[in-house]
Motif scaffolding. Structure first.
Motif, PDB file in Angstrom:
ATOM      1  N   ARG A  23       0.875  -1.355   0.323  1.00 36.26           N
ATOM      2  CA  ARG A  23       0.080   0.120  -0.053  1.00 36.26           C
ATOM      3  C   ARG A  23       1.120   1.056  -0.352  1.00 36.26           C
ATOM      4  NH1 ARG A  23      -1.754  -1.473   6.372  1.00 36.26           N
ATOM      5  NH2 ARG A  23       0.412  -0.197   7.202  1.00 36.26           N
ATOM      6  N   GLU A  42      -1.992  -1.917  -5.346  1.00 39.04           N
ATOM      7  CA  GLU A  42      -2.938  -0.399  -5.125  1.00 39.04           C
ATOM      8  C   GLU A  42      -1.950   0.136  -4.801  1.00 39.04           C
ATOM      9  OE1 GLU A  42      -6.851  -0.586  -3.581  1.00 39.04           O
ATOM     10  OE2 GLU A  42      -7.579  -2.643  -4.987  1.00 39.04           O
ATOM     11  N   THR A  43      -1.485   0.943  -5.495  1.00 41.15           N
ATOM     12  CA  THR A  43      -0.558   2.032  -4.313  1.00 41.15           C
ATOM     13  C   THR A  43      -0.207   2.992  -4.698  1.00 41.15           C
ATOM     14  OG1 THR A  43       1.244   1.930  -6.311  1.00 41.15           O
ATOM     15  CG2 THR A  43       1.096  -0.101  -3.916  1.00 41.15           C
TER      16      THR A  43
END
Length: 214
Positions: A23, A42-43
């Protein structure tokens, strides 16, 4: 040309399973020349570091001296790199340094692998060695996952030997034909691997994926 290999197939599955830990601002250490994983995460920012400049590399630098500030990233991803470093203890400490408190590191290593990228191929790791390495650096081990058992390991050895022995990646026509047979064999062996639950089978593995927390 793609040729099925249990190691690469299982590695992608492992990375997918631990992706919820990835993250925020993420640093991929030893990312190489291709973008292997960023689409799985999902960064807010995905930074790729490698010693070799290439169009996909954001920062050129060494794992021993990452050119970033202390506590500057939320997650570190480091896959199939530590077998190629001569000072893994220093590498682990440097990953710890750039990671923020409460952040996670995802690291994968081989326990069994053919010689590759010679002469820069130095180590193989057991789960115990991996835990010792990162606990000494200050990390807490959240989870550690085995990448295949006896049958997966056996299939990987045989397939990799065929690839190297007959130079399948350099012989497109023959490689495509052999690739179909290899895929059938490799996937069948992975079915056997999932069915094999004995302690003896679990003593053999291709490698490990460890999730660490600072």
């Amino acid at each position: 040309m793609y040729i099925f290999q249990p190691d690469r197939y299982l590695l992608q599955q492992q990375i997918g399973k631990v992706s919820p830990y990835v993250r925020g601002k993420t640093l991929d250490v030893g990312a190489g020349t291709s973008d292997r994983y960023s689409k799985k995460f999902e960064t807010t920012e995905y930074i790729r570091l490698d010693m070799t400049p290439s169009p996909g590399v954001d920062i050129v630098g060494s794992i021993y001296a990452i050119p970033m500030m202390n506590d500057s990233v939320d997650t570190v991803v480091c896959t199939q790199v530590l077998e190629h470093v001569t000072r893994p203890n220093d590498a682990a400490k440097e990953i710890f340094r750039v990671l923020r408190t409460g952040g996670y590191a995802i690291v994968t290593v081989p326990q069994m692998n053919e010689l590759h990228e010679e002469p820069n191929d130095y180590f193989r790791y057991t789960n115990y060695g991996l835990v010792s390495l990162f606990e000494t650096a200050g990390f807490h081990v959240v989870e550690i996952n085995q990448r295949g058992g006896y049958y997966a390991m056996l299939a990987q050895i045989r397939i990799r030997h065929l690839i190297d022995r007959y130079r399948l990646y350099h012989r497109p026509f023959f490689g495509r034909i052999m690739g179909k047979l290899i895929a059938l064999y490799g996937k069948s062996m992975l079915v056997l691997d999932r069915m094999a639950t004995s302690t003896a089978s679990k003593k053999h593995t291709i490698g490990w994926c460890v999730v660490l927390r600072k």
